[in-house]
Design a protein around this motif. Structure first.
Motif, PDB file in Angstrom:
ATOM      1  N   ARG A   2      10.979 -65.541 -52.031  1.00 34.28           N
ATOM      2  CA  ARG A   2      10.992 -64.233 -52.668  1.00 34.28           C
ATOM      3  C   ARG A   2      12.321 -64.066 -53.391  1.00 34.28           C
ATOM      4  O   ARG A   2      13.386 -64.279 -52.831  1.00 34.28           O
ATOM      5  CB  ARG A   2      10.808 -63.137 -51.631  1.00 34.28           C
ATOM      6  CG  ARG A   2      10.818 -61.749 -52.251  1.00 34.28           C
ATOM      7  CD  ARG A   2      10.490 -60.713 -51.230  1.00 34.28           C
ATOM      8  NE  ARG A   2       9.062 -60.815 -50.981  1.00 34.28           N
ATOM      9  CZ  ARG A   2       8.430 -60.152 -50.048  1.00 34.28           C
ATOM     10  NH1 ARG A   2       9.087 -59.352 -49.247  1.00 34.28           N
ATOM     11  NH2 ARG A   2       7.136 -60.283 -49.883  1.00 34.28           N
ATOM     12  N   THR A   3      12.257 -63.676 -54.656  1.00 36.70           N
ATOM     13  CA  THR A   3      13.454 -63.468 -55.458  1.00 36.70           C
ATOM     14  C   THR A   3      13.580 -61.992 -55.783  1.00 36.70           C
ATOM     15  O   THR A   3      12.645 -61.385 -56.306  1.00 36.70           O
ATOM     16  CB  THR A   3      13.375 -64.265 -56.775  1.00 36.70           C
ATOM     17  OG1 THR A   3      13.175 -65.640 -56.457  1.00 36.70           O
ATOM     18  CG2 THR A   3      14.633 -64.098 -57.588  1.00 36.70           C
ATOM     19  N   ILE A   4      14.700 -61.418 -55.474  1.00 35.82           N
ATOM     20  CA  ILE A   4      14.945 -60.013 -55.808  1.00 35.82           C
ATOM     21  C   ILE A   4      15.563 -59.988 -57.198  1.00 35.82           C
ATOM     22  O   ILE A   4      16.604 -60.586 -57.448  1.00 35.82           O
ATOM     23  CB  ILE A   4      15.887 -59.353 -54.779  1.00 35.82           C
ATOM     24  CG1 ILE A   4      15.220 -59.375 -53.404  1.00 35.82           C
ATOM     25  CG2 ILE A   4      16.224 -57.935 -55.209  1.00 35.82           C
ATOM     26  CD1 ILE A   4      16.113 -58.873 -52.288  1.00 35.82           C
ATOM     27  N   THR A   5      14.888 -59.295 -58.093  1.00 37.34           N
ATOM     28  CA  THR A   5      15.363 -59.252 -59.475  1.00 37.34           C
ATOM     29  C   THR A   5      16.012 -57.925 -59.827  1.00 37.34           C
ATOM     30  O   THR A   5      16.668 -57.811 -60.843  1.00 37.34           O
ATOM     31  CB  THR A   5      14.195 -59.501 -60.445  1.00 37.34           C
ATOM     32  OG1 THR A   5      13.193 -58.525 -60.211  1.00 37.34           O
ATOM     33  CG2 THR A   5      13.633 -60.901 -60.269  1.00 37.34           C
ATOM     34  N   ARG A   6      15.793 -56.936 -58.982  1.00 39.10           N
ATOM     35  CA  ARG A   6      16.357 -55.624 -59.290  1.00 39.10           C
ATOM     36  C   ARG A   6      16.451 -54.809 -58.006  1.00 39.10           C
ATOM     37  O   ARG A   6      15.526 -54.798 -57.213  1.00 39.10           O
ATOM     38  CB  ARG A   6      15.445 -54.936 -60.296  1.00 39.10           C
ATOM     39  CG  ARG A   6      15.809 -53.541 -60.647  1.00 39.10           C
ATOM     40  CD  ARG A   6      15.000 -52.994 -61.800  1.00 39.10           C
ATOM     41  NE  ARG A   6      13.623 -52.783 -61.421  1.00 39.10           N
ATOM     42  CZ  ARG A   6      12.780 -52.059 -62.126  1.00 39.10           C
ATOM     43  NH1 ARG A   6      13.165 -51.518 -63.259  1.00 39.10           N
ATOM     44  NH2 ARG A   6      11.545 -51.891 -61.727  1.00 39.10           N
TER      45      ARG A   6
END
Length: 138
Positions: A2-6
């Protein structure tokens, strides 16, 4: 992964939360979650989940992308619901009381029967994949 972009502040205000809804993302998640619940044997819960997401998505159509996401969701939801309906019809034909939908024993027996005949799982998997592809296509 999971990548947090904001980073966003959390809220308990429904209107504020729904103002940021990305319908294709929610629709894709809804199909996956609904199918996962159905695969576990909890057909009634799966249908309730689909109804809740349907209301959320219908309230938040704001663009053509949202409309496409909702259309793909609706098509996938109908497909999943039809598969569940067929399974329930088979259960009724075998004399099983499908009205006892919340009965834990019924849910366990569904999982056991599906282990021997897993057409439902395959159909749900195909519905999830097809829906995800169409929800994010331009």
């Amino acid at each position: 992964v999971r990548t947090i972009t904001r980073w966003m502040k959390t809220t308990t205000d429904r209107a504020v939360a729904e103002a940021e809804v990305a319908a294709p993302v929610i629709a894709s998640h809804a199909v996956q979650q609904t199918a996962k619940i159905a695969t576990s044997g909890a057909y009634h819960d799966s249908r309730l989940n689909a109804q809740a997401y349907n209301r959320l998505l219908a309230r938040n159509i704001r663009s053509d992308s949202d409309r496409r996401g909702y259309s793909a969701w609706a098509a996938a939801a109908v497909e999943v619901d039809d598969m569940i309906g067929l399974e329930e019809a088979e259960e009724e034909a075998m004399g099983i009381d499908v009205a006892a939908a919340a009965d834990e024993e019924l849910v366990r027996s569904r999982k056991g029967r599906r282990g021997r005949k897993d057409g439902l799982a395959m159909g749900l998997f195909k519905a999830k994949n097809k829906a995800s592809r169409s929800m994010f296509s331009r």
